[in-house]
Structures are given as C-alpha cells and as structure tokens.
Design a protein around this motif. Structure first.
Motif, PDB file in Angstrom:
ATOM      1  N   VAL A   1       1.577   6.191  -1.758  1.00  0.00           N
ATOM      2  CA  VAL A   1       2.469   6.501  -0.670  1.00  0.00           C
ATOM      3  C   VAL A   1       1.943   6.856   0.516  1.00  0.00           C
ATOM      4  CG1 VAL A   1       4.233   8.179   0.053  1.00  0.00           C
ATOM      5  CG2 VAL A   1       4.325   7.271  -2.290  1.00  0.00           C
ATOM      6  N   GLU A   2       0.724   7.600   0.549  1.00  0.00           N
ATOM      7  CA  GLU A   2       0.174   8.090   1.911  1.00  0.00           C
ATOM      8  C   GLU A   2      -0.355   6.617   2.543  1.00  0.00           C
ATOM      9  OE1 GLU A   2      -2.943  10.670   0.847  1.00  0.00           O
ATOM     10  OE2 GLU A   2      -1.622  12.329   0.450  1.00  0.00           O
ATOM     11  N   ARG A   3      -0.743   5.653   1.776  1.00  0.00           N
ATOM     12  CA  ARG A   3      -1.412   4.545   2.337  1.00  0.00           C
ATOM     13  C   ARG A   3      -0.299   3.649   3.103  1.00  0.00           C
ATOM     14  NH1 ARG A   3      -6.143   1.334   1.802  1.00  0.00           N
ATOM     15  NH2 ARG A   3      -6.766   2.614  -0.216  1.00  0.00           N
ATOM     16  N   VAL A   4       1.032   3.599   2.342  1.00  0.00           N
ATOM     17  CA  VAL A   4       1.961   2.932   3.019  1.00  0.00           C
ATOM     18  C   VAL A   4       2.429   3.733   4.302  1.00  0.00           C
ATOM     19  CG1 VAL A   4       4.804   2.542   2.831  1.00  0.00           C
ATOM     20  CG2 VAL A   4       3.162   2.068   0.955  1.00  0.00           C
ATOM     21  N   VAL A   5       2.609   4.967   4.290  1.00  0.00           N
ATOM     22  CA  VAL A   5       2.893   5.782   5.463  1.00  0.00           C
ATOM     23  C   VAL A   5       1.942   5.494   6.691  1.00  0.00           C
ATOM     24  CG1 VAL A   5       3.151   7.949   6.391  1.00  0.00           C
ATOM     25  CG2 VAL A   5       4.154   7.595   4.135  1.00  0.00           C
ATOM     26  N   LEU A   6       0.550   5.531   6.349  1.00  0.00           N
ATOM     27  CA  LEU A   6      -0.467   5.235   7.392  1.00  0.00           C
ATOM     28  C   LEU A   6      -0.356   3.822   7.995  1.00  0.00           C
ATOM     29  CD1 LEU A   6      -3.235   6.044   8.668  1.00  0.00           C
ATOM     30  CD2 LEU A   6      -4.342   5.166   6.823  1.00  0.00           C
ATOM     31  N   TYR A   7      -0.087   2.812   7.065  1.00  0.00           N
ATOM     32  CA  TYR A   7      -0.291   1.315   7.288  1.00  0.00           C
ATOM     33  C   TYR A   7       1.280   1.293   8.248  1.00  0.00           C
ATOM     34  CZ  TYR A   7      -3.895  -0.050   4.590  1.00  0.00           C
ATOM     35  OH  TYR A   7      -5.338  -0.283   4.032  1.00  0.00           O
ATOM     36  N   GLN A   8       2.461   1.792   8.106  1.00  0.00           N
ATOM     37  CA  GLN A   8       3.601   1.648   8.649  1.00  0.00           C
ATOM     38  C   GLN A   8       3.655   2.184  10.094  1.00  0.00           C
ATOM     39  OE1 GLN A   8       6.812   3.265   6.104  1.00  0.00           O
ATOM     40  NE2 GLN A   8       7.231   0.737   5.437  1.00  0.00           N
ATOM     41  N   GLU A   9       2.902   3.367  10.145  1.00  0.00           N
ATOM     42  CA  GLU A   9       2.823   4.286  11.311  1.00  0.00           C
ATOM     43  C   GLU A   9       1.755   3.335  12.131  1.00  0.00           C
ATOM     44  OE1 GLU A   9       2.676   8.953  10.132  1.00  0.00           O
ATOM     45  OE2 GLU A   9       0.939   7.702  10.464  1.00  0.00           O
ATOM     46  N   ASN A  10       0.988   2.671  11.731  1.00  0.00           N
ATOM     47  CA  ASN A  10       0.062   1.974  12.837  1.00  0.00           C
ATOM     48  C   ASN A  10       0.369   0.331  12.675  1.00  0.00           C
ATOM     49  OD1 ASN A  10      -2.083   3.858  13.566  1.00  0.00           O
ATOM     50  ND2 ASN A  10      -1.702   4.429  11.494  1.00  0.00           N
TER      51      ASN A  10
END
Length: 296
Positions: free
Chosen positions: A149-158
């Motif tokens: 989930v943290e990776r999804v959020v990071l990738y979507q933000e960027n």
C-alpha cells in the motif's frame, strides 16, 4: 507566476532584497559549493554553488527557468549567477543535497543509498521534471522491500507509469485478507473502490463464512491480469510490452476451509543501500483517479 511544483523564489532582481552573503548566520555547504560552479542556490541559510550543466541537461523545468522559455538550451544564465542573487529553495538542505549526490558522488556506487534517499530523489524528479533520473530512482526503489500500500501511494503521488502499479494492484486484489481501514484511507477513495471491484470480480460466491468470498479456483494468471487490467483501465499491451518482468506470477492454493491463499512469484529481491545525505521525511498525498474499463 509560480508554476505548479515550483518551490523556488528569485530574490536577486531589482525589486527584491538580496541575500546578505556576509551575514554570520550564512554558511556554504561543505560538499556542494564548488569554486568553478556557476549556479547558486540558497536553502535555509546554506549556500550551494554547483554546475548548471546538470540542471540544463536533465530538466526542461530548469532549462526554461535558467535560460528563459524560448531558449535553445544554450546561453548565459538569467538567474542564480551569484551568492547575492542565488535561487532561494523552499527545501531542506539535507534533502536537496541528496539530489546533488546523484551527479557528484565520487565512488560511483549508488547501491549505498537508502530507501528514504531514493524516495526523496524520486520526489525531486517529479517536482522538477528529471525524467531520466526518475527512471533511475524507480529502478532502485524496486529493489527495496516496501509495504504494498505504501508503494502504491508513493508511486501514485509521483506519477510513476502504470506498468509499475499494475503488479501492486494485482497483489491487493488477489490477497486473502481484506484491506484494513488505515490502508483504505491511505489509498484514497478512487483507488480503493477499483481494488474492491477487482477483488469481487476475482472471487466466487461467498462461502459459509459470509465475510469471506474465496478466490475462484479456476482462475489462471492471465485471467487475473485481464480482470485487474480492465478494472483499472490499463491497456494490456503496456503490460505485454514489458515482457512480464514486472508482473508477478499468480497461483491459487485451496485451503481446507475452501478459502484461498494467493501466491506471487518472481518479485524483485531486496537490494543494498557512501550515504547521499540525511533522509527526508516521507509525505503522503492524494491518489489519482482511474476510470473503469470494460470486460468481466
């Protein structure tokens, strides 16, 4: 007018006060103040003097800012030419130095960077439009273990390409346990709705435990790819063009309780992490909305 993502300020024009370079509260950065540098930055009482070449070569954002919007890519700098009119960055010096480390490292060993270092570099690459460095940052981030989930959020933000998000969506849609409240809040409304839709399409009618709908045992790996891709409206040709390198293999094991455990194979192994600088703080933001694709 300040552009979106622009966290710089010019203080060297005739109407703005100049930086008091003789102030005892100012200091030059111990590693990134070069005698032959030609581009000056100021961040939280720290002066940087680096080489404009890297910023002009790697970033359209900085090319337009340093040379003007109609420049061919060459010419004299129009700002940041001295300490007194340095470009003021609304950034922490310890974060900015991590971006500079990419160009000025002396041992050419990027494996020494930590996960947080690469996250900070990724954010600068997104904010200031460094496409090649962004690809490099993503490549190294893939070698670290991160919560899905943290990776999804990071990738979507960027704004990381969908091909990197696709295997993460597959994991979340296919895992046995439901997404928790904290995970749902982190992902945001649009993403969580699509993940839940994909989960339902992957599952059989509820078992005796009405809270758990098991994964269908007749699904193949390609079936899971089709369902998740159509739910998130990601063209399969983008996934196929990658040769399957970023998509983990899916297989389903039926348990005694007629539920399923979904296993993924072929995920990247962890990588190693001199240190480019002190790690910046990770921040979470909103997610990107996606339309629903067709097909069941």
């Amino acid at each position: 007018m300040t552009k979106k993502g622009d966290t710089t300020t010019d203080k060297g024009d005739k109407t703005s006060p100049q930086i008091p370079v003789r102030s005892p509260s100012l200091s030059t950065h111990p590693d990134y103040y070069f005698g032959d540098g030609n581009l000056h930055f100021y961040a939280d009482r720290i002066l940087f003097k680096v080489h404009a070449h890297f910023f002009l070569r790697e970033s359209m954002f900085w090319r337009e800012r340093l040379l003007g919007p109609n420049s061919s890519g060459y010419g004299p700098l129009i700002r940041g030419t001295s300490d007194s009119n340095a470009i003021i960055l609304e950034e922490r010096p310890e974060d900015f130095e991590q971006l500079l480390w990419i160009w000025y490292q002396t041992d050419y060993d990027r494996s020494t960077a930590t996960l947080q270092n690469w996250i900070t570099i990724l954010r600068y690459c997104t904010k200031w439009d460094f496409p090649k460095l962004k690809s490099l940052a993503i490549q190294y981030l893939e070698t670290f273990d991160m919560d899905t989930v943290e990776r999804v959020v990071l990738y979507q933000e960027n704004l990381v390409p969908e091909i990197r998000l696709f295997p993460l969506y597959m994991k979340l849609a296919s895992r046995e346990e439901r997404l928790g409240l904290a995970e749902s809040r982190a992902l945001g409304f649009d993403t969580i709705v699509l993940i839940h839709e994909a989960r339902e399409r992957l599952r059989a009618p509820p078992s005796e435990n009405y809270l758990l709908s098991p994964i269908r045992t007749d699904l193949k790996h390609t079936d899971v790819m089709d369902i998740v891709a159509s739910t998130f409206n990601i063209p399969l040709k983008e996934i196929d063009s990658d040769g399957g390198n970023t998509v983990p293999q899916f297989r389903c094991l039926v348990t005694r309780a007629h539920a399923s455990s979904c296993l993924f194979e072929g995920t990247p192994s962890g990588g190693g992490s001199s240190n480019p600088g002190r790690g910046g703080q990770s921040q979470r933001g909103g997610t990107r909305g996606r339309g629903r694709g067709g097909g069941n």
